[in-house]
Design a protein around this motif. Sequence first.
Motif, PDB file in Angstrom:
ATOM      1  N   UNK A   1       0.848  -1.175   0.000  1.00  0.00           N
ATOM      2  CA  UNK A   1       0.000   0.000   0.000  1.00  0.00           C
ATOM      3  C   UNK A   1       0.892   1.235   0.000  1.00  0.00           C
ATOM      4  N   UNK A   2       0.640   2.146  -0.924  1.00  0.00           N
ATOM      5  CA  UNK A   2       1.502   3.319  -1.063  1.00  0.00           C
ATOM      6  C   UNK A   2       0.900   4.608  -0.532  1.00  0.00           C
ATOM      7  N   UNK A   3      -0.376   4.572  -0.152  1.00  0.00           N
ATOM      8  CA  UNK A   3      -1.026   5.803   0.254  1.00  0.00           C
ATOM      9  C   UNK A   3      -1.762   5.626   1.571  1.00  0.00           C
ATOM     10  N   UNK A   4      -1.868   6.711   2.303  1.00  0.00           N
ATOM     11  CA  UNK A   4      -2.669   6.733   3.521  1.00  0.00           C
ATOM     12  C   UNK A   4      -4.141   6.611   3.125  1.00  0.00           C
ATOM     13  N   UNK A   5      -4.899   5.808   3.872  1.00  0.00           N
ATOM     14  CA  UNK A   5      -6.332   5.695   3.587  1.00  0.00           C
ATOM     15  C   UNK A   5      -7.080   6.856   4.232  1.00  0.00           C
ATOM     16  N   UNK A   6      -8.298   7.066   3.791  1.00  0.00           N
ATOM     17  CA  UNK A   6      -9.129   8.121   4.371  1.00  0.00           C
ATOM     18  C   UNK A   6      -9.324   7.866   5.865  1.00  0.00           C
ATOM     19  N   UNK A   7      -9.565   6.603   6.220  1.00  0.00           N
ATOM     20  CA  UNK A   7      -9.765   6.242   7.619  1.00  0.00           C
ATOM     21  C   UNK A   7      -8.528   6.567   8.459  1.00  0.00           C
ATOM     22  N   UNK A   8      -7.354   6.270   7.919  1.00  0.00           N
ATOM     23  CA  UNK A   8      -6.112   6.584   8.623  1.00  0.00           C
ATOM     24  C   UNK A   8      -5.927   8.089   8.773  1.00  0.00           C
ATOM     25  N   UNK A   9      -6.218   8.819   7.723  1.00  0.00           N
ATOM     26  CA  UNK A   9      -6.040  10.268   7.757  1.00  0.00           C
ATOM     27  C   UNK A   9      -6.917  10.899   8.830  1.00  0.00           C
ATOM     28  N   UNK A  10      -8.170  10.497   8.871  1.00  0.00           N
ATOM     29  CA  UNK A  10      -9.097  11.050   9.865  1.00  0.00           C
ATOM     30  C   UNK A  10      -8.651  10.673  11.272  1.00  0.00           C
TER      31      UNK A  10
END
Length: 63
Positions: A1-10
């Motif tokens: 996985x190369x990107x932060x997920x929306x859930x992680x960001x929040x």
Amino acid sequence: MNFVTVEQAIKSVQICQNLSDFYQDIVLFRFDKLKGEIYILAGENIEIIIYSDGNWEFLPNEN
């Protein structure tokens, strides 16, 4: 996985805000591309992992 997920960001913003409310310095904020996890080191010994689904946990304190 190369990107932060929306859930992680929040969740990372929520956790950083809570740490800040308790006057804890955020020493390190890192996204591990290989594991897809966010690592936060705060204060002197608070270690938190945020997983891609937004769940999180404290890492055991070795002190």
